[in-house]
Enzyme design. Sequence first.
Site, PDB file in Angstrom:
ATOM      1  N   LYS A   1      83.494  16.226  34.423  1.00 39.51           N
ATOM      2  CA  LYS A   1      82.797  15.960  35.818  1.00 39.51           C
ATOM      3  C   LYS A   1      84.262  15.091  36.915  1.00 39.51           C
ATOM      4  CE  LYS A   1      79.866  19.506  35.569  1.00 39.51           C
ATOM      5  NZ  LYS A   1      78.215  19.832  35.225  1.00 39.51           N
TER       6      LYS A   1
ATOM      7  N   ARG B   1      85.190  16.045  27.943  1.00 36.23           N
ATOM      8  CA  ARG B   1      83.550  17.020  27.793  1.00 36.23           C
ATOM      9  C   ARG B   1      82.670  16.725  27.496  1.00 36.23           C
ATOM     10  NH1 ARG B   1      83.062  21.713  30.642  1.00 36.23           N
ATOM     11  NH2 ARG B   1      85.013  21.154  31.705  1.00 36.23           N
TER      12      ARG B   1
ATOM     13  N   GLU C   1      74.742  10.198  11.453  1.00 37.55           N
ATOM     14  CA  GLU C   1      72.996  10.250  12.475  1.00 37.55           C
ATOM     15  C   GLU C   1      72.742   8.540  13.148  1.00 37.55           C
ATOM     16  OE1 GLU C   1      71.057  13.089   9.497  1.00 37.55           O
ATOM     17  OE2 GLU C   1      72.500  14.710  11.210  1.00 37.55           O
TER      18      GLU C   1
ATOM     19  N   ASP D   1      69.195  14.103  37.596  1.00 41.03           N
ATOM     20  CA  ASP D   1      70.760  14.229  37.376  1.00 41.03           C
ATOM     21  C   ASP D   1      72.027  14.054  37.901  1.00 41.03           C
ATOM     22  OD1 ASP D   1      71.838  17.592  36.057  1.00 41.03           O
ATOM     23  OD2 ASP D   1      71.227  17.975  35.826  1.00 41.03           O
TER      24      ASP D   1
ATOM     25  N   TYR E   1      80.628  11.155   9.899  1.00 36.50           N
ATOM     26  CA  TYR E   1      78.796  11.432  10.225  1.00 36.50           C
ATOM     27  C   TYR E   1      78.397  10.285  10.187  1.00 36.50           C
ATOM     28  CZ  TYR E   1      76.812  16.459  10.044  1.00 36.50           C
ATOM     29  OH  TYR E   1      76.454  17.333  10.726  1.00 36.50           O
TER      30      TYR E   1
ATOM     31  N   THR F   1      76.940  14.640  33.016  1.00 38.66           N
ATOM     32  CA  THR F   1      78.402  14.445  32.832  1.00 38.66           C
ATOM     33  C   THR F   1      79.126  13.439  32.197  1.00 38.66           C
ATOM     34  OG1 THR F   1      79.173  16.198  34.390  1.00 38.66           O
ATOM     35  CG2 THR F   1      77.995  17.014  32.683  1.00 38.66           C
TER      36      THR F   1
HETATM   37  C1  LIG Z   1      76.845  20.319  35.152  1.00 41.28           C
HETATM   38  C2  LIG Z   1      75.840  19.833  35.403  1.00 41.28           C
HETATM   39  C3  LIG Z   1      75.037  20.062  33.413  1.00 41.28           C
HETATM   40  C4  LIG Z   1      75.764  20.364  32.978  1.00 41.28           C
HETATM   41  O1  LIG Z   1      75.942  20.537  32.155  1.00 41.28           O
HETATM   42  P1  LIG Z   1      77.032  21.004  30.929  1.00 41.28           P
HETATM   43  O2  LIG Z   1      77.642  19.521  30.032  1.00 41.28           O
HETATM   44  O3  LIG Z   1      77.723  22.325  31.207  1.00 41.28           O
HETATM   45  O4  LIG Z   1      75.840  21.465  29.712  1.00 41.28           O
HETATM   46  C5  LIG Z   1      73.565  20.159  34.473  1.00 41.28           C
HETATM   47  N1  LIG Z   1      72.969  19.556  35.742  1.00 41.28           N
HETATM   48  C6  LIG Z   1      73.930  19.788  36.427  1.00 41.28           C
HETATM   49  C7  LIG Z   1      74.084  19.436  37.557  1.00 41.28           C
HETATM   50  C8  LIG Z   1      75.575  19.913  36.356  1.00 41.28           C
HETATM   51  O5  LIG Z   1      75.667  20.336  37.724  1.00 41.28           O
END
Ligand SMILES: *Cc1c(COP(=O)(O)O)cnc(C)c1O
Length: 425
Positions: A235, A241, A62, A206, A60, A232
Site C-alpha cells: 500500500k 504485494r 520452509e 493492523d 522451497y 501489508t
Molecule cells: C488491505 C488490508 C488487509 C489485507 O491485505 P491483503 O494483502 O489484501 O490480504 C488487512 N487489513 C487491512 C486493515 C487492510 O487495509
Amino acid sequence: MTTPFYGSDYDALEQFDPDIAGVLLSELDRLRGGLQLIASENLSSPAVLTALGSTLSNKYAEGYPGRRYYGGCSEVDKAETIAIDRCKALFEADHANVQPHSGASANQAVYGAFMKPGETILSMSLPHGGHLTHGTKMSFSGKWFNAVNYGVDKETEDIDYDEVEALAKEHQPKVILAGGSAIPRLIDFERFRKIADEVGAIFWVDAAHFIGLVAGKAIPSPVPYADVVSFTTHKVLRGPRSGALVCKEEHAKALDRAVFPMMQGGPQMHTIAAKAVNFKECATPEYATYAKQVIANAQQLATSLGEKGIRPTTGGTDTHLSLHDLQGINVTGADAELRADAAGIVLNKNAIPFDPQKPNIASGIRVGSPSVTTQGMGVEEMKQIADLIHKAITEGDGDPDHAVAKEVRAQVTDLVGRFPAYPRG
Ligand SMILES: *Cc1c(COP(=O)(O)O)cnc(C)c1O
C-alpha cells in the site's frame, strides 16, 4: 542491457505466450493512461519488480534462516536475514517476521499466535472502517472467533474511544485490535494501550494501510505501544504485494510458529527479497519526503472535494486517504465509481459511517494519494483532480462516449502525460 537472470526476459515471453505478454503490456498502458486514486494501491519501483521476477521464486525454504526443512537455502537465507534486519531497523521493532504472503495471511497468524477458537476480539466494525479479517462473518475470523465491534462517534465520525473502553470492560476480550481500511484520522495508540492494559488484553495494530507513513516518519508509530503490528507491504509502503509482522520480543516465538507451520507452508523467497529492497528504499530521505507529500496531497484533495460539496467524513484527513459523503450531491458511491472510471479516474465506492445504502451501492467514495504522489504530483495537481472528479461524477453518466467523460479524459491524459507512471526510457 545485460540480463542478469531469466525473469526479465520480456521478449522471450512475448514470443512464447503473446496472450499473457499482451496483458502485461496493456495493464501497464492502463496504469499509465489513468489517474490511480485507489487508496490501497501504489506503483512499486523497478528494483522491487526485478526482485519479484527472479529465480528466488523457485526455492522451497520452509522454516526460518539457518533452520530450514530443505537443502540449498544458503542464498535465500541471506535475503530473508537482510529483510528481517531492515524491517526491524525501519520500525525500531524487537522482532520481525517477513514471511506472511499478504495482509490477510499476516492477520491469520496473529489470531493463531494469541487466540483459541471461540475467544473474543474487540475490533472496529467493517462499515465504520474496519477490515474483513477483523471478525466479519464472511471471514475465518468471524467464523472461528467471537468479534465484538466498536465504531465511530456519530458527530465526529472518528473512533469512539469511550465506547472502546466500555466494550473492553464489558466483554474482557483476549485481543483488542486497532486499524482498518477506511480510517482517515490518526489512531490514539496510547489510549488503546491503556484500555488493553486495564483489561489484560493483547493490543494488536493492523497497520496495513498507513505503515508506509510510519516508515517515512510522517505519522506516529504504533510499534512502541502494540504487542504486535501486522501490515501489508504494497500500500503506501510501495513494496511487493505481500505482508509482514513486527512484535515485542516476548511474542516472537509464538508469532513465528503461527506463521509457519501453523498458517503457511513455504515462504515466497522472491517476494521476501523484494520486501528487503522495499525496506531499503523506505529508509531513504527521498521516501520520507514522499510520505509527507502523500499526506499533503491527500489533505488538499479532501479539502478541494469538500469545497465542491463532496464532504470529507471527519472533516478531512491526517493520512493518505479520505472518505467522502456523496449524499450532498445526490450521487451514489456505485454511480460515482462508474462515472469516474469512464473518465479515466480510478477510485472506489465505499460505505460511510451510518450509511443508509447497501454496501454494494454505498453513499461514499474513498480516494487516496499514494500512486499520484509516486508519479510526482503535488497539491496544485490535487486541486485539478478534485475538479475533474467533481465534473465526471456530477455531469457524466458512466458512458465513456459521453461528452463529459471524453472532456475529462482528455485532461487526465494531459495530466498523466506530465507526471507519467513508469516513465519510458
Ligand atoms: C488491505 C488490508 C488487509 C489485507 O491485505 P491483503 O494483502 O489484501 O490480504 C488487512 N487489513 C487491512 C486493515 C487492510 O487495509
